[in-house]
Design an enzyme around this catalytic site. Structure first.
Site, mmCIF file in Angstrom:
data_model
loop_
_atom_site.group_PDB
_atom_site.id
_atom_site.type_symbol
_atom_site.label_atom_id
_atom_site.label_comp_id
_atom_site.label_asym_id
_atom_site.label_seq_id
_atom_site.Cartn_x
_atom_site.Cartn_y
_atom_site.Cartn_z
ATOM 1 N N SER A 1 0.743 -1.077 0.039
ATOM 2 C CA SER A 1 -0.018 0.074 0.006
ATOM 3 C C SER A 1 0.902 1.202 0.178
ATOM 4 O O SER A 1 2.082 1.116 0.209
ATOM 5 C CB SER A 1 -0.628 -0.009 1.080
ATOM 6 O OG SER A 1 -0.115 0.448 2.449
ATOM 7 N N ASP A 2 0.269 2.450 -0.115
ATOM 8 C CA ASP A 2 0.981 3.621 0.025
ATOM 9 C C ASP A 2 0.860 4.051 1.449
ATOM 10 O O ASP A 2 0.053 3.254 2.030
ATOM 11 C CB ASP A 2 0.489 4.805 -0.966
ATOM 12 C CG ASP A 2 1.415 5.675 -1.317
ATOM 13 O OD1 ASP A 2 2.276 5.910 -0.332
ATOM 14 O OD2 ASP A 2 1.460 6.396 -2.475
ATOM 15 N N TYR A 3 1.422 5.063 1.695
ATOM 16 C CA TYR A 3 1.612 5.563 3.165
ATOM 17 C C TYR A 3 -0.013 5.590 3.823
ATOM 18 O O TYR A 3 -0.815 6.431 3.363
ATOM 19 C CB TYR A 3 2.237 6.598 3.337
ATOM 20 C CG TYR A 3 2.875 7.226 4.564
ATOM 21 C CD1 TYR A 3 4.204 7.187 4.525
ATOM 22 C CD2 TYR A 3 2.141 7.555 5.572
ATOM 23 C CE1 TYR A 3 4.951 7.508 5.608
ATOM 24 C CE2 TYR A 3 2.890 7.849 6.816
ATOM 25 C CZ TYR A 3 4.156 7.825 6.957
ATOM 26 O OH TYR A 3 4.830 8.261 8.085
#
Length: 764
Positions: free
Chosen positions: A287-289
């Site tokens: 996932s992204d942040y």
């Protein structure tokens, strides 16, 4: 309704991106055996721990910070860490994982190595303007050497999002608007990072981002929704991601945006049907942040619900949010997530660590001697200087104002003239901002006593002090002069009157583009424009050195400034590279990879647009009941592929080897290029094709080839392009990838507007 859903599932699952069955090599068999044996020893908690990615706290891209990291490592609750560098720190964390956990599973260490590590290269948008795949691959290779020497083995790069909206700040991180060029660059970057063997100590694993369609966020506003047809997805936006996957990228990062109503982080069609089943991707997805947690604000449920949705969709690693760590076990117990899904996610992450050689030697990236000798090497800095100079685009050069002569007096004026920390550009988190030369310092270091340089700030970056503060975050401060504006400008003008020529260093600061830096006004800030107008009134020749991370609206500047050199943000060696080009030691050869609009109202504006049933007649500015504007023409200010040189090139004698061919055959297009000027130069020769009749509407032209050619004064060369049916393929309305027989226009020239044309036919 049920029949419709089934039909759509078939369309979405089985287009021409078919998964290929591959023979399993002996090395893969050995890896699979090792991983299977390890998994058989792991508890559910230990498997979930491998899915957890934490930040080390040195640098972040969000507001959440990981806590109690050491304790979590000891408990086997950390699979990876990022923003945590130096061999000493990484060794310490790795020792905890190896010596104080039951199964001694090593940690993978990542970082945003976007356009270089300590040696910083031009921002990706600028680097793309070199149109030099060998050079681009070398920059990624050096980034991998330096990052791996500092303990890292994973980078969140390349960013391959196609963007046709310069309001979006992250356009600076990608390669522009074109899928063909973007795909070439994606492959070069992956190859540069990963080399031919990930287990080598000086390679790092690539992470393709942001999957998918992030560059088409509505309104150019970061993190916003994306709504797009399948035709546009498959033909325009997905190709660079697939090119990176085909090049062997080891991981993929999910985008923040939703896609037709389903956020990418929970989009099973995107992550499982397309990425794995259609493309055959066998790496892991991160996932992204805090992207998993943000599904809550998207409206998909509480943390336990969205964590289950993300894992079931195809996300294997949760960045920072810890939703997987804290909720997946309960979801397995409740039957909302199968343990086999957790096991498979864990397997993919363990495979990545195996391919990196971490099970053979967890400390292979913790060599302190390499950190001392392989970072910021002279040859790395030399390539950074070359790459920066090659990325600059000469937008205007009236009366041969450039190059400047190495004599007399130069007035260097503007808020970006002496700001070293802004030179590396956005997303240069590893750069030493305190030791990066500004343009002023670079000119002095390069020119010595040959030229007298006078310097003045001239204006603030932006009128509004609070806005300027937002635009100069992360140590990119630019001093403000709080005197009345008239007094500051007068001081600069008086200085300029003492000079032979004025160099105005204006534009954006580095943090006016990049993540969470969307803009609705794309002009140079008004206070800088007023300074520029005052400098022009002196009657002295003025050169605008334009700093920007995106296409800007430059109508007034184009009409009034004699010379404009777009230098983007060139990295560590920006100051010296600009000097090289300004004074003619390097002839600029950069070509735009994004269209520059006349005004924001034209956006999105890109060369490969579809025609309409009522197209504007060629050569006309306006025609009633045609597709045009009342107040501005349809044309860009600067087209895709545009860029001037200190020399001149003439195209002639365009030929086709034959005018028709059938699938399985090729034809050759040739053209003669001559350097008709007085200095050596490089020209990017560009090939475009238009499919005149198709079962689906086709763009007015598409880039299908390019070559960067060096010629001495008076020298000419015949450039050849081979065209086959493969070059004519596209995804039709049934998502079948094919070339349709018919007539085509073929164009060759120096940009997407100024072209020579011939016709050919693909027969049945």
């Amino acid at each position: 309704m049920k029949k419709l859903i089934v039909a759509l599932t078939i369309i979405f699952t089985f287009p021409a991106f078919a998964q290929q069955k591959q023979k399993i090599s002996t090395a893969d068999q050995k890896m699979n055996t090792f991983i299977s044996q390890l998994l058989s020893k792991m508890t559910l908690d230990e498997k979930i721990g491998q899915l957890n990615l934490l930040t080390g706290g040195e640098a972040t891209t969000g507001s959440v910070m990981s806590t109690d990291v050491e304790s979590k490592i000891k408990k086997g609750q950390v699979g990876g860490m990022f923003s945590f560098t130096t061999p000493q720190k990484i060794r310490k964390a790795q020792e905890i994982a190896i010596n104080q956990t039951r199964l001694k599973i090593p940690i993978i260490f990542g970082q945003d190595v976007i356009h270089g590590y300590k040696t910083t290269f031009p921002i990706p948008l600028g680097l793309s303007c070199t149109w030099d795949m060998s050079l681009i691959e070398k920059t990624a290779r050096i980034a991998a050497i330096e990052a791996s020497a500092d303990g890292l083995n994973w980078t969140f790069s390349p960013m391959v999002d196609i963007s046709r909206d310069p309001r979006w700040g992250r356009i600076s991180e990608g390669s522009g608007e074109d899928p063909y060029l973007g795909s070439k660059i994606a492959r070069a970057m992956v190859k540069g990072f990963q080399g031919d063997d990930l287990s080598k100590y000086n390679t790092i694993m690539a992470c393709v981002k942001h999957f998918a369609l992030y560059g088409a966020a509505e309104g150019g506003r970061d993190y916003n929704t994306t709504d797009m047809s399948l035709d546009r997805m498959y033909n325009d936006y997905l190709p660079p991601y697939k090119a990176a996957v085909d090049a062997g990228a080891g991981s993929v990062m999910v985008s923040f945006n939703d896609i037709n109503g389903v956020p990418a982080t929970a989009n099973k069609w995107l992550l499982t049907d397309v990425l794995r089943r259609q493309w055959g991707f066998n790496g892991f997805v991160v996932s992204d942040y805090t992207g998993v947690n943000e599904l809550i604000d998207h409206g998909l449920g509480d943390l336990k619900t969205v964590s289950a949705l993300a894992l079931n969709a195809g996300v294997e690693m949760d960045m920072v949010g810890e939703g997987f760590l804290t909720t997946l076990k309960k979801s397995v117990q409740e039957g909302k997530v199968k343990e086999s899904q957790v096991t498979n996610a864990c397997r993919l992450i363990l495979q990545a660590k195996y391919k990196l050689g971490l099970f053979d030697d967890p400390f292979r990236y913790c060599d302190e001697e390499r950190a001392k000798t392989e970072i910021l090497k002279p040859e790395h800095l030399a390539l950074a200087r070359e790459a920066a100079a090659q990325s600059f685009v000469l937008l205007k050069n009236e009366k041969q104002t450039l190059p400047l002569k190495k004599k007399g007096t130069i007035a260097l004026i503007g808020p970006l003239a002496n700001s070293g920390p802004n030179m590396p550009g956005t997303w240069s988190v590893n750069s030493d901002l305190n030791n990066t030369l500004s343009l002023l310092e670079g000119m002095k270091a390069t020119l010595g006593n040959e030229v007298k340089i006078l310097h003045s700030l001239g204006s603030n970056l932006i009128d509004d002090a609070e806005y300027q503060q937002r635009a100069t975050m992360f140590g990119r401060d630019i001093q403000r002069d709080n005197r009345p504006e008239e007094e500051v400008v007068k001081e600069a003008v008086n200085l300029a009157k003492k000079a032979d020529v004025i160099v105005a260093a204006l534009g954006e600061s580095s943090e006016m583009s990049g993540e969470s830096s969307s803009r609705t006004n794309l002009e140079i800030p008004a206070v800088q424009q007023r300074l520029l107008k005052a400098l022009l009134k002196t009657g002295k020749p003025v050169v605008l050195v334009l700093f920007t991370g995106r296409p800007l609206v430059l109508n007034w500047e184009h009409e009034n400034v004699p010379a404009i050199l777009n230098v983007w943000f060139g990295g560590t060696e920006t100051g010296k590279a600009i000097t090289d080009v300004l004074f003619g030691d390097v002839n600029p050869s950069g070509k735009l990879t994004t269209t520059f609009p006349q005004n924001v109202g034209q956006i999105p504006l890109y060369y490969a647009h579809k025609n309409t049933g009522r197209p504007l007649e060629e050569g006309k500015w306006f025609s009633k009941f045609r597709s045009n504007y009342l107040d501005v023409s349809n044309e860009p200010l600067y087209p895709f592929g545009y860029g001037l040189s200190y020399t001149s090139f003439v195209y002639s004698d365009m030929k086709l080897s034959r005018t028709s061919f059938k699938p399985g055959e090729t034809i050759t297009a040739s053209i003669t290029l001559k350097n008709t000027g007085t200095v050596a130069g490089k020209e990017v020769v560009q090939l475009y094709i238009r499919d005149l009749v198709g079962s689906s509407t086709r763009p007015v032209k598409e880039l299908k080839g390019f070559q960067k050619i060096s010629l001495n004064p008076g020298e000419h060369k015949t450039i050849n392009f081979s065209i086959s049916a493969e070059d004519l393929k596209f995804y039709n309305s049934d998502l079948k990838f094919l070339a349709e027989p018919g007539d085509f226009n073929l164009y060759i020239g120096g940009n997407s507007r100024d072209l020579n044309m011939l016709k050919f036919t693909l027969t049945k």
